[in-house]
Write a protein that holds these residues in place. Structure first.
Motif, PDB file in Angstrom:
ATOM      1  N   GLY A 115      56.508  61.070  20.789  1.00 12.72           N
ATOM      2  CA  GLY A 115      55.924  60.382  21.942  1.00 12.72           C
ATOM      3  C   GLY A 115      56.228  61.013  23.283  1.00 12.72           C
ATOM      4  N   THR A 117      54.438  63.027  25.185  1.00  9.79           N
ATOM      5  CA  THR A 117      53.324  62.971  26.130  1.00  9.79           C
ATOM      6  C   THR A 117      53.200  61.576  26.734  1.00  9.79           C
ATOM      7  OG1 THR A 117      52.146  64.687  24.906  1.00  9.79           O
ATOM      8  CG2 THR A 117      50.846  63.316  26.392  1.00  9.79           C
ATOM      9  N   THR A 118      53.372  60.548  25.918  1.00  8.97           N
ATOM     10  CA  THR A 118      53.323  59.174  26.422  1.00  8.97           C
ATOM     11  C   THR A 118      54.417  58.927  27.445  1.00  8.97           C
ATOM     12  OG1 THR A 118      52.376  58.353  24.349  1.00  8.97           O
ATOM     13  CG2 THR A 118      53.488  56.744  25.752  1.00  8.97           C
ATOM     14  N   HIS A 144      47.524  67.080  24.922  1.00  7.06           N
ATOM     15  CA  HIS A 144      47.252  65.665  24.686  1.00  7.06           C
ATOM     16  C   HIS A 144      47.250  64.817  25.959  1.00  7.06           C
ATOM     17  CE1 HIS A 144      48.853  66.416  20.383  1.00  7.06           C
ATOM     18  NE2 HIS A 144      47.550  66.319  20.350  1.00  7.06           N
ATOM     19  N   GLN A 147      43.999  62.986  26.746  1.00  5.09           N
ATOM     20  CA  GLN A 147      43.730  61.913  25.791  1.00  5.09           C
ATOM     21  C   GLN A 147      44.619  60.710  26.055  1.00  5.09           C
ATOM     22  OE1 GLN A 147      44.205  63.617  21.873  1.00  5.09           O
ATOM     23  NE2 GLN A 147      43.002  65.429  22.405  1.00  5.09           N
ATOM     24  N   THR A 148      45.823  60.938  26.567  1.00  7.09           N
ATOM     25  CA  THR A 148      46.746  59.841  26.831  1.00  7.09           C
ATOM     26  C   THR A 148      46.377  59.091  28.107  1.00  7.09           C
ATOM     27  OG1 THR A 148      48.535  61.036  25.726  1.00  7.09           O
ATOM     28  CG2 THR A 148      49.172  59.249  27.197  1.00  7.09           C
ATOM     29  N   ASP A 222      55.538  67.909  30.453  1.00  6.87           N
ATOM     30  CA  ASP A 222      55.495  67.538  29.037  1.00  6.87           C
ATOM     31  C   ASP A 222      55.525  68.832  28.233  1.00  6.87           C
ATOM     32  OD1 ASP A 222      54.878  66.496  26.497  1.00  6.87           O
ATOM     33  OD2 ASP A 222      52.729  66.614  26.899  1.00  6.87           O
ATOM     34  N   VAL A 352      47.723  54.067  25.168  1.00  2.00           N
ATOM     35  CA  VAL A 352      46.753  55.055  25.628  1.00  2.00           C
ATOM     36  C   VAL A 352      45.949  54.445  26.773  1.00  2.00           C
ATOM     37  CG1 VAL A 352      44.725  56.416  25.011  1.00  2.00           C
ATOM     38  CG2 VAL A 352      46.592  56.150  23.369  1.00  2.00           C
ATOM     39  N   LEU A 357      49.804  52.348  29.649  1.00  2.00           N
ATOM     40  CA  LEU A 357      50.961  53.118  30.126  1.00  2.00           C
ATOM     41  C   LEU A 357      51.731  52.329  31.181  1.00  2.00           C
ATOM     42  CD1 LEU A 357      49.316  56.653  30.357  1.00  2.00           C
ATOM     43  CD2 LEU A 357      51.153  55.980  28.786  1.00  2.00           C
TER      44      LEU A 357
END
Length: 363
Positions: A115, A117-118, A144, A147-148, A222, A352, A357
Motif C-alpha cells: 500500500g 502508493t495509497t 499507480h 489510478q489511486t 512513492d 481509491v 483517501l
C-alpha cells in the motif's frame, strides 16, 4: 502453456468466509476475495482449483505449516482472554508531525502490495491540506498514482520518473551538446549512449533533481516496490564517493558540497516512511529493507502498519482469533524495529479516489 507445461493447478490461499454477517469488516474481506476470484484471467480460471482457507494463525514455522494440511478448520469462538489494549497512532498524527516543517523529502518505501502508493497519496493530500507546497512523485514502473488519485487535485503537482522517458531525454541532451561532431562521430556517440548504463545515469539525474526540489516545499516520493529503489540509493552513494574523491584530489579546501546521499542521510531534510502489513513475512521484509538503508547511513523516520484489522475492531470470531498474531507483530516492531509506529485500519472499500483517501486522514 507456451512452454508446453500443461499440467497446472491453481491454489488460492487465505480464502475467508465470514461467520458473523453483522461484521462489516468480515463481509468486506469476504467480498474482496470473491471479486478477486471472479476477475481471474481466463487462463487461470480454467485451471483445476484448490482453495486453502484462512487460518487463525500465521503460516510460519513447522507446526503452522503442518496444520495447513488438515482438511478441517477448527471452529473459532471469541477468546476468553481480553485483547491487549493498544493505542495506535494514526496517519493524521504522522501528518501533524511532518507538517511541523515547511519543506522536506518524504520517501515512502516497502515491498510490493503493502500500500505504498495509497500511503504516499494520503500523506501528500494531508500536507496539502495543511497549506504546504507539495509535489507527489513516483519511481514505480507501474505508475499507480493516477489510478489511486483518480482525478487531478488543485495545488498538487504529480510527476513520475519514467526510466524510458528520462533515458531518451538524457540522450537528446547529450546529442544536442555535441552538435559540432561529424555524422560518423554522432553515430558512434549514439551507439554508446544506448547502453544499459545510460538508463541508470539518466534515472539518477532525474532522482537527484527530485530530491533537490524538497528544498522549496514537500516532495512525497512513492518509490518502486522492487530493488529499483535500492539501486537509486547505491547510485547516490557511488556519486557521493566519486565527488568527494575528485574534490580531495584537486586540493579542495573546506568541504561545502551537498550530494543527494547527504540529503537522504539528513533526518531534518528526509523522512523515510516504511510501509508494511501486520503479518510476519511483510514485517521481516521491511526489517531487511531498513537494514539496507542503515548500511547507507539512512535512518527511517517511521513505520506505517497498513490494513490493520486490529484497528478496525472486528467481531467475526476468526478475525478476532487472528488479532493475537497482529499484536505479536506490533510488539515485534516496537521492541526493536521502530519506536515511531503508525497504523491504518483495514478499509471495507479500497481507498481509491480523493474522498476515500481523505477519509483515511479522519481516522
Amino acid at each position: 502453456m507456451a512452454l508446453g507445461l500443461s499440467k497446472q493447478r491453481l491454489i488460492i490461499n487465505g480464502v475467508f468466509h465470514a461467520s458473523d454477517s453483522q461484521d462489516p469488516i468480515a463481509r468486506a474481506i469476504e467480498d474482496q476475495g470473491v471479486k478477486a476470484s471472479e476477475a481471474l484471467p481466463q487462463a487461470l480460471a480454467l485451471l483445476p482449483r484448490d482453495e486453502v482457507p484462512l487460518r487463525s494463525f500465521d503460516s510460519v514455522g513447522i507446526a503452522a505449516l503442518r496444520a495447513l494440511l488438515c482438511d478441517s478448520q477448527t471452529a473459532h469462538s471469541p477468546s476468553t482472554t481480553p485483547l491487549e489494549v493498544h493505542a495506535q497512532k494514526s496517519i493524521a498524527t504522522l501528518i501533524e508531525d511532518l507538517s511541523l516543517q515547511d519543506h522536506g523529502l518524504v520517501m515512502v518505501m516497502g515491498k510490493g502490495g503493502v500500500g505504498k502508493t495509497t500511503i504516499a497519496a494520503a500523506l501528500a493530500l494531508g500536507l496539502l491540506a495543511k497549506g504546504k507546497t507539495v509535489q507527489l512523485s513516483t519511481t514505480d514502473p507501474a505508475a499507480h498514482l493516477a489510478q489511486t488519485l483518480v482525478q487531478e487535485v488543485p495545488g498538487l503537482r504529480v510527476s513520475r520518473i519514467d526510466p524510458k522517458v528520462e533515458t531518451q531525454r538524457y540522450i537528446d541532451k547529450m546529442m544536442a551538446s555535441k552538435a559540432a561532431l561529424s555524422a560518423d562521430e554522432k553515430a558512434l556517440l549514439l551507439e554508446d549512449l544506448q547502453s544499459p548504463c545510460t538508463e541508470e545515469v539518466a534515472v539518477f539525474h532525474a532522482f537527484s533533481h527530485t530530491v533537490a526540489q524538497a528544498r522549496h516545499g514537500f516532495v512525497v516520493l512513492d518509490t518502486a516496490p522492487t530493488g529499483h529503489s535500492l539501486l537509486l540509493m547505491d547510485a547516490a552513494g557511488a556519486y557521493h564517493r566519486q565527488i568527494l574523491s575528485t574534490y580531495q584530489q584537486t586540493g579542495g579546501g573546506a568541504l561545502s558540497l551537498i550530494t543527494p546521499l547527504m540529503r537522504m542521510q539528513d533526518r531534518d531534510y528526509t523522512k523515510i516512511i516504511l510501509v508494511t502489513l501486520p503479518e510476519s513475512t511483510p514485517v521481516s521484509q521491511a526489517a531487511a529493507l531498513q537494514e539496507d538503508l542503515r548500511r547507507a547511513k539512512i535512518e527511517p523516520y517511521a513505520w506505517v502498519l497498513n490494513r490493520s484489522v486490529l484497528a478496525a475492531h472486528p467481531s467475526d470470531p476468526l478475525l478476532r482469533a487472528r488479532l493475537q498474531g497482529e499484536l505479536a507483530q506490533i510488539r515485534r516492531i516496537e521492541a526493536g524495529l521502530s519506536s515511531n509506529l503508525f497504523a491504518i485500519a483495514f478499509q471495507p472499500e479500497p481507498p481509491v479516489g480523493l474522498h476515500a483517501l481523505r477519509s483515511l486522514l479522519a481516522q
